[in-house]
Design a protein around this motif. Structure first.
Motif, mmCIF file in Angstrom:
data_model
loop_
_atom_site.group_PDB
_atom_site.id
_atom_site.type_symbol
_atom_site.label_atom_id
_atom_site.label_comp_id
_atom_site.label_asym_id
_atom_site.label_seq_id
_atom_site.Cartn_x
_atom_site.Cartn_y
_atom_site.Cartn_z
ATOM 1 N N LEU A 168 -2.062 -13.052 18.004
ATOM 2 C CA LEU A 168 -3.223 -13.774 17.951
ATOM 3 C C LEU A 168 -4.243 -13.035 17.401
ATOM 4 O O LEU A 168 -5.204 -13.563 16.624
ATOM 5 C CB LEU A 168 -3.729 -14.111 19.456
ATOM 6 N N ILE A 171 -3.906 -13.645 13.680
ATOM 7 C CA ILE A 171 -4.429 -15.140 13.164
ATOM 8 C C ILE A 171 -5.972 -15.081 13.149
ATOM 9 O O ILE A 171 -6.247 -15.620 12.203
ATOM 10 C CB ILE A 171 -3.833 -15.952 14.166
ATOM 11 N N MET A 172 -6.517 -14.575 14.241
ATOM 12 C CA MET A 172 -8.109 -14.596 14.190
ATOM 13 C C MET A 172 -8.643 -13.671 13.184
ATOM 14 O O MET A 172 -9.690 -14.167 12.716
ATOM 15 C CB MET A 172 -8.666 -14.305 15.641
ATOM 16 N N THR A 178 -10.516 -19.808 13.820
ATOM 17 C CA THR A 178 -9.281 -19.839 15.177
ATOM 18 C C THR A 178 -9.795 -18.818 16.163
ATOM 19 O O THR A 178 -9.151 -19.045 17.058
ATOM 20 C CB THR A 178 -7.948 -19.109 14.523
ATOM 21 N N GLY A 182 -8.209 -19.162 19.680
ATOM 22 C CA GLY A 182 -7.566 -17.783 19.845
ATOM 23 C C GLY A 182 -7.717 -16.930 21.070
ATOM 24 O O GLY A 182 -7.064 -16.409 21.676
ATOM 25 N N CYS A 186 -5.764 -15.970 24.307
ATOM 26 C CA CYS A 186 -5.589 -14.642 25.021
ATOM 27 C C CYS A 186 -5.989 -14.978 26.626
ATOM 28 O O CYS A 186 -5.065 -14.071 27.289
ATOM 29 C CB CYS A 186 -6.645 -13.785 24.198
#
Length: 219
Positions: A168, A171-172, A178, A182, A186
């Motif tokens: 995650l 991705i962030m 996001t 995200g 989490c």
């Protein structure tokens, strides 16, 4: 003999109600994860509304146990069994609260597309569902080996949770849009990991019930 029979029947009722609490928690966790996968707001609302059921179950167990202590004056292992039932019901109630927290994340995601297909969070929840079931089984059977298994299962949960966080964060880092979702995902991972910790607490309680010594399984 009559008093002992009544006492044992009351203990059996407590064990049955704890098992019912465990089933309810497991369904809440599974339902909240399914709601998250589908961003199903209506299912999430149902899970939030049903939270009072677990509170009532915990109160019933407390009432039965308190009555037994007052009328039967149990000692040694009999007293431990009741006090541990109080602790386990508290752990289960907290697991239910954490499942509701997952459902509340779904409410905050209403109308959003997920930033990634959810594969690892459901895997994490499936592992923890097994822990819930086996922790209660260890209590019913007074199975110390099964109780100790919670520590190994918790290690697996921690490893998968760490992997989820890494994915995650990646991705962030690549797309700032996001970040809000995200972070919520989490939090979901953290809620599931905390449920596993409470299942491990139950394992510790079972070991204490059987041996009179409380181990440290959450390390």
């Amino acid at each position: 003999m009559v008093k002992r029979l009544e006492f044992d029947q009351a203990l059996d009722e407590i064990a049955q109600r704890l098992t019912e609490m465990g089933d309810t928690v497991e369904k809440a966790l599974t339902g909240s994860i399914e709601a998250l996968k589908n961003v199903d707001v209506e299912e999430a609302k149902r899970i939030v509304a049903a939270d009072t059921e677990l509170n009532q179950m915990e109160e019933t167990i407390t009432e039965i146990g308190t009555r037994l202590i007052a009328t039967q004056q149990p000692v040694a292992k009999d007293l431990r069994r009741i006090l541990i039932a109080f602790k386990i019901s508290s752990d289960l109630e907290r697991m239910g609260d954490l499942s509701v927290d997952i459902a509340k994340v779904v409410l905050r995601l209403e109308g959003q597309a997920l930033i990634k297909p959810l594969l690892d969070l459901p895997r994490l929840a499936a592992l923890v569902s097994i822990m819930i079931r086996e922790s209660l089984q260890s209590y019913v059977d007074e199975n110390v080996d099964l109780a100790y298994k919670m520590a190994k299962d918790d290690d697996q949960v921690d490893a998968l949770y760490s992997q989820i966080l890494r994915d995650l964060v990646a991705i962030m880092s690549n797309d700032t849009k996001t970040i809000a979702q995200g972070m919520l995902l989490c939090f979901v991972g953290r809620y599931i990991e905390r449920i596993a910790d409470h299942a491990t607490n139950i394992g510790e309680s079972v070991v204490y019930l059987v041996t009179g010594k409380r181990p440290e399984l959450n390390q």
